[in-house]
Design a protein around this motif. Structure first.
Motif, PDB file in Angstrom:
ATOM      1  N   ASN A   2      15.428 -48.330 -26.405  1.00 15.99           N
ATOM      2  CA  ASN A   2      15.097 -47.400 -25.332  1.00 15.99           C
ATOM      3  C   ASN A   2      15.808 -47.807 -24.047  1.00 15.99           C
ATOM      4  O   ASN A   2      15.799 -48.985 -23.685  1.00 15.99           O
ATOM      5  N   ILE A   4      16.174 -46.393 -19.962  1.00 21.19           N
ATOM      6  CA  ILE A   4      15.734 -45.452 -18.939  1.00 21.19           C
ATOM      7  C   ILE A   4      16.685 -45.548 -17.752  1.00 21.19           C
ATOM      8  O   ILE A   4      16.901 -46.626 -17.201  1.00 21.19           O
ATOM      9  N   GLU A  31      21.099 -38.245 -31.431  1.00 20.66           N
ATOM     10  CA  GLU A  31      20.139 -38.743 -30.446  1.00 20.66           C
ATOM     11  C   GLU A  31      20.059 -37.755 -29.284  1.00 20.66           C
ATOM     12  O   GLU A  31      20.872 -36.836 -29.169  1.00 20.66           O
ATOM     13  N   LYS A  45      15.318 -40.619 -20.110  1.00 25.41           N
ATOM     14  CA  LYS A  45      14.812 -41.543 -21.116  1.00 25.41           C
ATOM     15  C   LYS A  45      15.576 -41.312 -22.416  1.00 25.41           C
ATOM     16  O   LYS A  45      15.550 -40.215 -22.975  1.00 25.41           O
ATOM     17  N   SER A  47      16.218 -42.659 -26.232  1.00 27.51           N
ATOM     18  CA  SER A  47      15.782 -43.475 -27.363  1.00 27.51           C
ATOM     19  C   SER A  47      16.763 -43.268 -28.498  1.00 27.51           C
ATOM     20  O   SER A  47      17.244 -42.155 -28.723  1.00 27.51           O
ATOM     21  N   GLU A 117      17.563 -52.062 -19.761  1.00 26.91           N
ATOM     22  CA  GLU A 117      16.665 -51.071 -20.362  1.00 26.91           C
ATOM     23  C   GLU A 117      16.052 -50.155 -19.305  1.00 26.91           C
ATOM     24  O   GLU A 117      15.648 -49.039 -19.616  1.00 26.91           O
TER      25      GLU A 117
END
Length: 244
Positions: A2, A4, A31, A45, A47, A117
């Protein structure tokens, strides 16, 4: 995995095209990113599956480099340069200066950039990439010192030719094909099949900074053709164009 990305809404106002490109690349990898707004910030965000982690990170880094070294440089130059030029000439000048030393800007930013991250897009720019602003201020000063070259079309084109000669080409050779409603640029293996207006054609060529431009025949717009010959090395399929 993940990741951000956070940035103030003001910082994000001109990155629509870059965001679309990132979303397209993420979609190709299977994705996607969710976008929300929290306390005046845009929050992206992302992932992804572990097997795609390297490619997703590469796509994000390229996204950030495009923002830092192209979009933010463009904004900076528009803010700092206030020459009395036509809108078209100002746009061409700005895009030429954006391309000028672009490779060095990207190399520096890529070396400094450490993706985390939870990454602050504008915070990193404001506190870790101050050297970019110093470089761009140097570009502004050099341009102002040579402002006399902006006074007429011939000297303006000469300045553009000099600046572009220092830019690493995205493609060494391109071909211009004139269509009924505009111009098509063929670079690399395939054409984008996009018809460009006269001003869009100039901006496209400045972005590519080719070593050589090929035209099957002289363009119907003589003024545009002469301008291209002043700025680029324009040749026909049978050799270099000349003027008597």
């Amino acid at each position: 995995m993940n990741i951000i990305l956070r940035a103030t809404c003001g910082f994000c106002k001109n990155i629509g095209e870059e965001t679309k490109k990132l979303n397209s690349e993420l979609s190709t990898l299977g994705e996607k990113a969710s976008v929300s707004e929290e306390y005046g910030q845009k929050v992206y965000k992302i992932s992804c599956d572990v097997k795609n982690a390297k490619r997703v990170k590469r796509a994000i880094v390229n996204f950030l480099l495009e923002i830092y070294c192209v979009e933010k440089k463009r904004e900076y130059l528009y803010e700092k340069l206030d020459f009395s030029l036509s809108d078209e000439n100002l746009r061409v000048l700005i895009e030429t200066l954006v391309a000028f030393d672009r490779e060095s800007d990207v190399k520096y930013a890529k070396r400094v950039l450490k993706l985390s991250e939870n990454f602050s897009v504008d915070g990193f720019f404001n506190f870790r990439l101050k050297e970019l602003l110093t470089r761009w201020e140097g570009v502004v000063q050099i341009t102002k010192e040579n402002s006399v070259l902006l006074s007429d079309d011939d000297s303006f084109n000469l300045l553009l030719r000099f600046l572009l000669s220092t830019v690493k080409p995205k493609h060494d050779k391109v071909e211009i094909r004139e269509r009924d409603n505009g111009y098509e640029v063929i670079a690399g293996q395939e054409s984008e099949r996009i018809i460009l207006s006269e001003s869009e054609l100039m901006l496209k060529l400045v972005d590519i900074a080719p070593v050589e431009v090929t035209c099957a025949k002289k363009l119907r717009n003589g003024k545009l053709f002469c301008k291209l010959c002043d700025i680029f090395d324009v040749v026909g399929h049978n050799g270099v164009y000349g003027f008597s």
